[in-house]
Design an enzyme around this catalytic site. Structure first.
Site, PDB file in Angstrom:
ATOM      1  CB  SER A 329      87.688-115.227  24.176  1.00 22.39           C
ATOM      2  OG  SER A 329      87.415-114.897  25.603  1.00 22.39           O
ATOM      3  CG  ASP A 353      93.696-110.915  35.180  1.00 28.75           C
ATOM      4  OD1 ASP A 353      92.659-110.529  35.706  1.00 28.75           O
ATOM      5  OD2 ASP A 353      93.416-111.820  34.142  1.00 28.75           O
TER       6      ASP A 353
END
Length: 670
Positions: A329, A353
């Site tokens: 990430s 999301d």
């Protein structure tokens, strides 16, 4: 009448013999005269030169090797003089017998014999080879008293290289060692002037800065012209040119910070690189585990080499320079920057999301800790949304991602001033065709392969040096430099310092508004996101991003929890950061191998680095111990001032040197 006739014949024969003998004598005399003219007239200069060379010897004097110091003047590599016991194999009739006899006078261990045998196998036409180094005063006296027993054996004064802080910074400093045959062959390609300067030199840099700045550190070889006796002993000195010591390297590294970071890693594996984004100077360059470069100075023994080379933790691997890892990430802010710079996505665009993303019949999931909901670019970075960046990667495509991020230093060498850097992988369709050129069936790039690139997985593999360089560019708003470890080169004879500036590259045309969006989002990570606990109550504002990257791929249907029992299959812990947010002075990238979440292990190390550099605070012993175990988020002990903390091992610098007899500073530096 007959008698007179016979007498006349005998007289004629006698005259003929006398004439022949005279002619022979004249011929021989002519040969002698001719030879004399040849030797004394025609070949006079040649033989005079040879006679003079037998009478006069020119002995090279190897210079003192230059020092290596950190940015505050702490000596990291130095020299000390000591005596060595050396054997000239060409002057010894019974080598094995001589060594055994020497062992009765001076202690010679089995490893000394093995090292001597190895040097003997590698050497060609060398004057002498060491059988024992760093002799004590008592050993020097014992041998001197019995020297007459050992023709071809003598004591020489040598300079030895010393690394006072031992393992601290070993990968960046490197070490020196005896020149091997492959290096001699490579040296034959040098300029004649450089090659002549290495006459008599037996040791050169093998790794790190010792290797990269070899010619700066070596100095200029001197000579001593001496008259010798028929037995080869020096009678008197005829001429002398002193050597010029090598230059001193003043590094940008803060070795106390370097030592702190290495201590914070504890027994864990990993790397950290910290760079000043204003000029490209490297402040810390850590690879763990490390090794003691002093082991290599005299020639490492077989047991120590086997232990280092076969260690499962690979202490000889420079992870900061040669270790490549999926960024996880920590790649997401770079993806966001690429999207903004290419105009592919507006920062206000909201993506729903739902924790899963479907593409081509496959579902890409999110960690169980993720929160569902609508997310714009800032919130996607703060909460580390996988779905947001899955969709972004799909929209951009692999080639646009490559073209946007390659200028940040990913997937190519940064050209730092040490050798051995690897390129890493920033994939593209062209890269895949070249990589699988022997397997045409695998050359095609599939759209589904792009999805995982958005969260730093897939083919993505970078070094921490590349990641630190990329975030240095993000922190500075587009300024780019080739990272540098050496700050100044000091001529110790002329007392002049030559600044070694990091080469500035053309800046990236990043829009200030876009840079501000990324800075704000990464600052949000430290205030409300995954690294908030690690930076709780920090006296400065920083930007950061945690990352958790898979060390091994999961098989279909396999759960990560099933492989966690094997420590070396656990996820890597990563963190990238810069600080202060308003005027960044440091950017870094850190990985702790197989340590799990980035917030647990990597982020606390970054916090200690920023505390050191920006607040002048050194962690307490309790905090160091907790960080080593990956159990700390915020300071729990009483911090110390940086100035009050001594360097590790500073009281025992060059521990081996005082045990040896002091010798004049001449001969090869080891």
């Amino acid at each position: 009448m007959v008698v007179l006739k016979n007498l006349h014949q005998e007289l004629s024969r006698f005259r003929l013999r006398v004439l022949a003998a005279g002619a022979f004598v004249l011929f021989c005399f002519g040969l002698l005269v001719t030879r004399l003219v040849w030797l004394q007239v025609i070949q006079y200069d040649n033989f005079a030169e040879r006679a003079e060379s037998n009478r006069i010897a020119v002995v090279p004097i190897v210079p003192n090797r230059g020092l290596i110091k950190d940015r505050n003047g702490v000596v990291l590599a130095s020299n000390y003089s000591a005596y060595t016991l050396e054997i000239n194999p060409e002057k010894v009739v019974d080598l094995d017998g001589t060594i055994e006899a020497l062992g009765q006078v001076i202690e010679i261990q089995a490893r000394d014999k093995r090292r001597f045998k190895r040097l003997l196998d590698e050497a060609k036409h060398t004057d002498s080879l060491p059988i024992r180094t760093k002799l004590t005063d008592e050993e020097v006296a014992r041998f001197t008293a019995q020297r007459f027993r050992f023709p071809g054996v003598e004591i020489k004064a040598r300079l030895f290289r010393s690394y006072p802080l031992g393992e601290v910074g070993a990968h960046l400093i490197g070490y020196i060692g005896r020149i091997n045959q492959s290096e001699k062959k490579a040296m034959d390609e040098w300029e004649e002037e450089d090659l002549a300067n290495y006459r008599g030199t037996e040791y050169i840099g093998k790794l790190g800065l010792e290797q990269a700045y070899e010619k700066e550190l070596h100095g200029t070889t001197g000579f001593e012209q001496v008259e010798t006796s028929a037995g080869g002993r020096a009678v008197r000195r005829l001429d002398h040119k002193p050597p010029t010591p090598g230059n001193t390297l003043n590094l940008s590294i803060d070795i106390k910070l370097q030592a702190l970071v290495e201590q914070l890693f504890g027994d864990r594996r990993g790397a950290l690189v910290a760079i000043d984004p204003r000029n490209g100077e490297v402040l810390a360059f850590v690879s763990k585990p490390t090794f003691d470069p002093n082991l290599f100075v005299d020639g490492i023994d077989a047991d120590s080499w086997r232990e280092l080379n076969e260690d499962i933790d690979k202490p000889l691997l420079n992870r900061a320079l040669r270790g490549t890892y999926p960024p996880g990430s920590t790649f997401k802010p770079l993806m966001a920057m690429a999207a903004l710079n290419s105009g592919k996505r507006d920062p206000r665009t909201v993506i729903m999301d739902n924790l899963t993303y479907s593409f081509g019949g496959r579902t890409f999931s999110s960690p169980e800790t993720d929160r569902a909901g609508p997310k714009d670019m800032r919130l996607a970075i703060v909460t580390s949304s996988n779905v947001y960046f899955y969709s972004l990667a799909n929209e951009m495509g692999v080639d646009l991602i490559h073209d946007q991020l390659e200028p940040f230093g990913l997937g190519r060498k940064t050209e730092i001033d040490v050798q051995g850097e690897v390129t890493g992988v920033l994939p593209s369709q062209e890269w895949k065709r070249n990589y699988f050129r022997k397997s045409p069936a695998n050359q095609k790039w599939f759209a589904g392969e792009t999805i995982s690139l958005g969260i730093g997985q897939g083919y993505n593999n970078f070094t921490m040096l590349q990641m630190a360089t990329a975030y240095s560019t993000i922190a500075s708003g587009g300024l780019r430099f080739k990272p540098r470890l050496v700050r100044e080169i000091e001529d110790v004879v002329k007392h002049e310092q030559r600044r070694v500036a990091s080469d500035a590259l053309p800046p990236l045309p990043l829009k200030p508004a876009d840079v501000a969006i990324i800075h704000n989002a990464m600052n949000g990570v430290t205030l409300e996101g995954t690294s908030r606990l690690a930076f709780l109550n920090a006296p400065y504002q920083s930007g950061g991003k945690t990352g958790t990257a898979q060390a091994v791929g999961l098989k279909a249907g396999e759960k990560y929890s099933n492989i966690k029992a094997d420590e070396r299959k656990r996820d890597h812990s990563l963190y990238v950061a810069f600080a202060p947010v308003d005027q960044p002075r440091v950017a870094l990238a850190v990985i702790v191998e197989n340590a799990g979440f980035g917030s647990m292990s990597a982020a606390p190390i970054a916090r200690r680095v920023f505390d050191y550099l920006l607040a002048g605070v050194y962690p307490s012993e309790e905090d160091i111990a907790k960080t080593q175990l990956g159990q700390t988020f915020a300071p729990i002990g009483t911090p110390r001032r940086v100035a009050d903390v001594p360097l590790p091992g500073s009281s025992g610098q060059a521990a081996s040197a005082p045990q040896a007899a002091s010798a004049p500073a001449s001969g090869a530096s080891r």
